[in-house]
Motif scaffolding. Sequence first.
Motif, short mmCIF file in Angstrom:
data_model
loop_
_atom_site.label_atom_id
_atom_site.label_comp_id
_atom_site.label_asym_id
_atom_site.label_seq_id
_atom_site.Cartn_x
_atom_site.Cartn_y
_atom_site.Cartn_z
N SER A 1 -88.90 41.08 -6.81
CA SER A 1 -87.97 40.74 -7.89
C SER A 1 -87.57 42.05 -8.53
CB SER A 1 -88.63 39.82 -8.92
OG SER A 1 -89.47 40.56 -9.75
N ALA A 2 -86.45 42.02 -9.26
CA ALA A 2 -85.97 43.24 -9.90
C ALA A 2 -87.02 43.78 -10.86
CB ALA A 2 -84.67 42.95 -10.65
N LEU A 3 -87.82 42.85 -11.42
CA LEU A 3 -88.82 43.25 -12.41
C LEU A 3 -90.06 43.87 -11.77
CD1 LEU A 3 -88.34 42.76 -15.40
CD2 LEU A 3 -89.94 40.85 -15.27
N THR A 4 -90.53 43.24 -10.69
CA THR A 4 -91.81 43.67 -10.11
C THR A 4 -91.64 44.62 -8.94
OG1 THR A 4 -91.81 41.80 -8.60
CG2 THR A 4 -92.91 41.48 -10.71
N VAL B 1 -87.31 54.66 -0.62
CA VAL B 1 -86.98 54.94 0.77
C VAL B 1 -86.04 56.15 0.78
CG1 VAL B 1 -85.84 54.09 2.86
CG2 VAL B 1 -87.21 52.52 1.46
N ASP B 2 -86.45 57.19 1.48
CA ASP B 2 -85.63 58.39 1.63
C ASP B 2 -85.16 58.94 0.27
OD1 ASP B 2 -84.63 60.34 3.25
OD2 ASP B 2 -82.79 59.26 3.80
N GLY B 3 -86.07 58.92 -0.70
CA GLY B 3 -85.74 59.49 -2.00
C GLY B 3 -85.06 58.54 -2.97
N TRP B 4 -84.82 57.28 -2.59
CA TRP B 4 -84.16 56.30 -3.47
C TRP B 4 -85.13 55.19 -3.85
CZ3 TRP B 4 -79.18 57.03 -5.16
CH2 TRP B 4 -78.43 58.03 -4.50
N ARG B 5 -85.13 54.84 -5.12
CA ARG B 5 -85.96 53.74 -5.63
C ARG B 5 -85.43 52.44 -5.03
NH1 ARG B 5 -89.75 50.89 -6.96
NH2 ARG B 5 -90.33 50.31 -9.09
N VAL B 6 -86.33 51.57 -4.56
CA VAL B 6 -85.90 50.25 -4.09
C VAL B 6 -86.62 49.18 -4.91
CG1 VAL B 6 -85.31 50.93 -1.73
CG2 VAL B 6 -87.64 50.23 -2.24
N ASP C 1 -82.48 46.43 -0.41
CA ASP C 1 -81.98 47.75 -0.85
C ASP C 1 -82.26 48.79 0.22
OD1 ASP C 1 -81.42 46.53 -3.24
OD2 ASP C 1 -83.11 47.40 -4.33
N ALA C 2 -83.33 48.56 0.99
CA ALA C 2 -83.75 49.56 1.99
C ALA C 2 -82.88 49.53 3.23
CB ALA C 2 -85.21 49.31 2.38
#
Length: 584
Positions: free
Chosen positions: A480-483, A510-515, A520-521
């Motif tokens: 979830s967006a929260l957890t 993943v590869d430096g980006w928050r998921v 998103d990955a």
Amino acid sequence: MINYTVAAQLPHAHLFRVTMRIAAPAREQRLSLPAWIPGSYLVREFARHLSALNASQGERRVALEQVDKATWLARCEGRGALTVSYLVYAFDTSVRAAFLDAQRGFFNGTSLCLRVEGREAEPHRLELRALPAGWQVATALPAVKVDAAGRGVYEATGYDELVDHPVELGRFWRGRFEAHGVPHEYVVAGALPDFDGARLLADAKRICEAQIAFWHGRSKPPFERYVFLHNLVDEGHGGLEHRASTALISPRRDMPALGKPETSEGYANLLGLISHEYFHTWNVKRLRPAEFARYDYTQENYTALLWFFEGFTSYYDDLFLLRTGLIDTARYLRLVARTVSGVLSMPGRHVQSVAQSSFDTWVKYYRADENTPNSTISYYTKGSLVALALDLTLRTEGRGTLDDVMRALWAASQGGPIDEAQIAAALAHVGGRSYAKELAAWVHGTDDLPLQTLLERAGVEWGTEAASLAQRLGLRVSESALTGVKISHVLRGGAAEAAGFAPGDELLAVDGWRVRRLDDALRLLTAAAAAPLLVARDQRVLTLSLVLPGEAAPAGPSPGAITLKAAGAPAKAAAALRKAWLAG
Ligand SMILES: [Zn+2]
């Protein structure tokens, strides 16, 4: 005669008071509480909720010695009646134990009634009087003398029968109908004001009538009365079968509502549950594993046949909704597809057969953990597909159907205990040949069932949806967006396992980006090169490296969902087969 008096002593403390009276006790009278409840194959140690035991004979206090976790020994003098009294803590909202608060009470005898060893075959009486004002009683126990609300005295022919009739207490909704001349009572606790009781009764009646006709034609079923005890909750789904009743639990929102004639997915699930538990009245309560001819309440009762008793019941539950017109063919095939997809998503289907799964249920099915998909297969879901595969095979060969097999088993055993050899014999009798090879492969083997071929031969189109990212990686997650993304299961043989994921990991980046969601990955992972992933595990942040399997890569541990629909223009033979199968 053994007498029990059950009182709702302290509803706010969730305590029942049970007082037993045993005429002419043994000098060393053993009393014990079951460790499990038939129909739910886990040792639950109900005795852990007993307290404040005391015993007396007239004015004399009788010493009670605890012999093991669930057994007490009363040292009696002479043959004067023994009175035993105790409290039972009851705050389990499931259908398997006991519950009490100021709104509602429910219990199974396995939670409340000590077994008087050596006296199980005598009549057992249950008295229910000390209840909060306005409470009613519902149970399939035969009444001796009760008032209009059901308060009073009930009697069973023995201990087995006593504990096979759960009891619902409180202010509940009550409806009635007849099926083949047999009175059925339907009790609903916790309904919302817009609950459509008339519709529920009409739909349940259709299921009951179809199943009685399935087993007995126009004759009467082997019970004189039947009771549904249905408790509504916010979250929860399940049922437990009994010889003349069932206890059900389901979400409140799944109930039919006045002015809403459509059949929601939740209501279809509920009708499937009603159908399932009612079918058990024959298949497992009467026709039953030879090992269950007499229950041993003190320990595990092993059988390798739950694929038949639970699996075949699961095959027939939704099939009866179709046969009675409560769902249509498209919805029925979607339900079958859901089961097929579920089985194919379990790498454990190649590890454990349904016969092994049945035997091991006490330590595996009822004790699911993060390794369950990799090491086990459900005897419910795969068992129902074994039934489907056998039914389609029999129908293709044209000599009989699985319906005939079920009735042949009933006739041969007179509705009693059976073993696997009798199931094989009934199949051979109906189909005109041995099905030993099919049983060996499908029940005792771990290869996939030939369902696609069998279904296509019956005019059903088999399709596969594109796999989701989780399926391509061999992962199950909660997110979830929260957890964020939490890994619940890592499937055997998948890319996630190869990359070093473990259950409980949190996927951070993943590869430096928050998921925050697994999808998103999707834009950050490529099949071309390994991407660095940040994962949190036990307070440490780890770096893993993952290569995305190509979409066309050979199916990983969990393929995309299966879809099934009636083929548009099937060959004549397939069309005839489909019609006969789906019309019953
Ligand atoms: Zn069942």
